[in-house]
Design an enzyme around this catalytic site. Structure first.
Site, PDB file in Angstrom:
ATOM      1  CE  LYS A  73      55.664  80.871 -23.111  1.00 61.37           C
ATOM      2  NZ  LYS A  73      56.557  79.728 -23.408  1.00 61.37           N
ATOM      3  CD  GLU A  85      43.929  71.851  -9.765  1.00 60.98           C
ATOM      4  OE1 GLU A  85      44.882  71.919  -8.956  1.00 60.98           O
ATOM      5  OE2 GLU A  85      42.973  72.654  -9.767  1.00 60.98           O
ATOM      6  CG  ASN A  94      51.478  77.990 -24.421  1.00 59.53           C
ATOM      7  OD1 ASN A  94      50.514  77.344 -24.028  1.00 59.53           O
ATOM      8  ND2 ASN A  94      52.277  77.545 -25.380  1.00 59.53           N
ATOM      9  CG  ASP A 110      55.300  76.659 -23.714  1.00 59.11           C
ATOM     10  OD1 ASP A 110      55.106  76.724 -24.943  1.00 59.11           O
ATOM     11  OD2 ASP A 110      55.586  77.658 -23.024  1.00 59.11           O
ATOM     12  CB  ALA A 138      58.821  77.679 -21.103  1.00 57.47           C
TER      13      ALA A 138
END
Length: 270
Positions: A73, A85, A94, A110, A138
């Site tokens: 990720k 941004e 993701n 996420d 995440a």
């Protein structure tokens, strides 16, 4: 699922390991419900191969895009051409869409998916005290989303303190009035306790926090979907805590992912 033909739009999910991913089954069902001629497949890609694989995806004319999960990720963002941004501030993505000209556009869903998953289960977020273990991909997204959703206080705990401080700085850059603190392995004093790390994905992983400090009034949350019952959630149950599984985060992201990838909306049953 719609029969695969030369007209089928192809999507993938990049991961290492790959055995735990649920996105292919869920998104293929979504495609079928929407009557969309698409298929998602798992793509097992190791970190040292990621740049070469992404470069190859640019030339795949029937590729709609890819979902990206552990451990890619963060690394995927530098390999894409465009991102919002907030995605840049998060420092991870993701979902990546391939535009017709081969440009790769990234976003991070996420955090929004995690918060929607909590709300969908009837869990309150606004005004709560939240503890977040982790400062990686995440966890970055979840930190931004929790503050956006109105938590009263966010405590970030990470084994590398500098990464936690960097995440705190970036959250405050967009939300300067938020109460964001740096914590340690002790999650006591918080309403929501969230594992935003990959610890628990593999057998024998260390616990992401000090479970001896959990109390029954706390809700303990996972981002890991497989196994469903991680060591953290099992330990939390033993301490009398309510738990929130990782699956609702993905379920809440399906429509968001499909919209970003240019897939028509499925029926409400999806």
């Amino acid at each position: 699922m719609t029969p695969i033909s030369g007209k089928t739009r192809v999507f993938g999910i990049l991961a290492d390991p790959i055995h735990h991913v649920q996105a292919p089954a869920r998104l293929n069902a979504y495609f079928a419900d929407a009557g969309y001629d698409g298929v998602m497949i798992p793509m097992h890609v190791r970190p040292d191969s990621l740049p070469a694989v992404v470069a190859g995806l640019r030339g795949m004319e029937n590729l709609g895009g890819v979902v990206v999960t552990v451990p890619h990720k963060t690394a995927i963002l530098a390999l894409c051409d465009e991102a919002s941004e907030v995605t840049r501030q998060i420092g991870a993505a993701n979902v990546v869409r391939r535009d017709p000209d081969g440009r790769l556009v990234a976003t991070m869903l996420d955090g929004e998916g995690f918060v929607r998953g909590l709300l969908g289960e009837g869990r309150q977020v606004q005004g709560r005290q939240a503890y977040l273990a982790g400062a990686g991909g995440a966890a970055n997204a979840i930190a931004f989303a929790l503050v956006q959703a109105g938590v009263a206080r966010l405590t970030i705990a990470n084994r590398t303190a500098a990464k936690a401080e960097d995440l705190r700085r970036r959250v405050l850059a967009l939300h300067p009035h938020a109460d964001v603190r740096i914590g340690n392995a002790d999650p006591s004093g918080h309403d929501l306790v969230i594992n935003g790390t990959s610890l628990g994905l593999r057998p024998g992983d260390a616990l992401p926090l000090d479970v001896s400090r959990l109390s029954p009034a706390q809700l303990v949350c996972e981002v890991i979907m497989q196994p469903k019952e991680t060591a953290l959630l099992l330990a939390a149950r033993e301490r009398g805590c309510a738990v929130h599984y990782g699956a609702p985060m993905l379920a809440s992201q399906l429509a968001l992912m499909a919209e970003f990838l240019g897939v028509p909306s499925a029926s409400p049953a999806a």
